[in-house]
Design a protein around this motif. Structure first.
Motif, short mmCIF file in Angstrom:
data_model
loop_
_atom_site.label_atom_id
_atom_site.label_comp_id
_atom_site.label_asym_id
_atom_site.label_seq_id
_atom_site.Cartn_x
_atom_site.Cartn_y
_atom_site.Cartn_z
N TYR A 26 -5.69 6.51 -2.52
CA TYR A 26 -6.50 5.51 -1.82
C TYR A 26 -5.69 4.98 -0.64
O TYR A 26 -4.49 4.77 -0.76
N ALA A 27 -6.35 4.78 0.51
CA ALA A 27 -5.65 4.30 1.70
C ALA A 27 -6.60 3.50 2.58
O ALA A 27 -7.81 3.47 2.35
N GLN A 28 -6.00 2.86 3.58
CA GLN A 28 -6.78 2.07 4.54
C GLN A 28 -6.81 2.81 5.87
O GLN A 28 -5.80 2.90 6.57
N GLY A 32 -11.87 1.64 7.73
CA GLY A 32 -12.14 1.12 6.40
C GLY A 32 -11.35 1.87 5.34
O GLY A 32 -10.73 2.89 5.60
N SER A 33 -11.41 1.36 4.13
CA SER A 33 -10.68 1.95 3.02
C SER A 33 -11.43 3.16 2.47
O SER A 33 -12.65 3.25 2.57
N LEU A 47 -4.67 6.07 10.01
CA LEU A 47 -4.41 5.00 9.05
C LEU A 47 -4.08 3.70 9.76
O LEU A 47 -3.39 3.70 10.78
N GLY A 50 -1.32 -1.14 6.58
CA GLY A 50 -1.86 -1.62 5.32
C GLY A 50 -1.16 -0.99 4.13
O GLY A 50 0.03 -0.69 4.19
N THR A 51 -1.93 -0.76 3.09
CA THR A 51 -1.36 -0.20 1.87
C THR A 51 -2.07 1.10 1.52
O THR A 51 -3.19 1.35 1.95
N ALA A 52 -1.38 1.89 0.74
CA ALA A 52 -1.96 3.08 0.12
C ALA A 52 -1.54 3.04 -1.33
O ALA A 52 -0.55 2.39 -1.68
N ASN A 62 2.06 1.81 -5.52
CA ASN A 62 1.65 1.22 -4.24
C ASN A 62 2.68 1.51 -3.16
O ASN A 62 3.89 1.55 -3.42
#
Length: 134
Positions: A26-28, A32-33, A47, A50-52, A62
Motif C-alpha cells: 500500500y502506498a500514497q 491518492g492512496s 509517489l 508519505g508512507t507505504a 511501515n
C-alpha cells in the motif's frame, strides 16, 4: 497456478532499504492512496511524500517514503525514491524536532520559496512520524 506473494524492493540511491516477498503493498500516490495484491495488472504511479506499508504473514511493515515512483509488473513491486526509512528505525524525537523547526520557519517565512521549503520539511517529518507510530 496464481502467485500468492509480491517481491517488494524499496530502493534509494544509497541502498536497498527493503527486499522481501510480501502479501500486499500500500502506498500514497500523487493522486491518492492505493493497494496492490498479487497478480494485479501492471501499474505505475508517482509517489507523494508519505508512507507505504507492506503486509507479510499478518504483520505490517511501515516505511516513510519521500516521493519517487512505484512500478508493479509480474508480481514485482519496485519503489524508487530519494529517501526511505523503515518505521521501526525512525528516531521519533528527532523527527518531532524537525517538524517543530519547520513549523517555526513557516511562521516566519517571507517568500514563496521559504513557505514551499518549510511545508515540504513538515510533510517529510510528518511522514516519518506516521511511519514510526504504526
Amino acid at each position: 497456478m496464481a502467485e500468492k506473494t509480491i517481491n517488494l524492493k524499496i530502493i534509494t540511491p544509497e541502498k536497498i532499504v527493503f527486499e522481501d516477498r510480501v502479501d500486499a503493498v500500500y502506498a500514497q500516490g500523487e493522486d491518492g492512496s492505493f493497494g496492490i495484491l498479487p497478480n494485479h495488472i501492471p501499474f505505475m504511479s508517482s509517489l507523494a511524500i508519505g508512507t507505504a506499508k507492506a503486509e507479510k504473514d499478518g504483520e505490517v511493515i511501515n516505511f516513510s517514503i519521500i516521493g519517487g515512483a512505484l512500478q508493479f509488473k509480474d508480481n514485482e513491486a519496485i519503489i524508487l525514491t530519494e529517501v526511505a526509512e523503515c518505521g521501526k528505525d525512525i528516531d521519533t524525537a528527532r523527527a518531532q524536532l524537525a517538524k517543530e523547526r519547520a513549523e517555526a520557519r513557516l511562521s516566519t517565512a517571507e517568500t514563496k520559496n521559504d513557505i514551499k521549503k518549510a511545508n515540504a520539511d513538515i510533510a517529510r517529518a510528518m511522514a516519518r512520524l506516521k511511519a514510526a507510530s504504526k
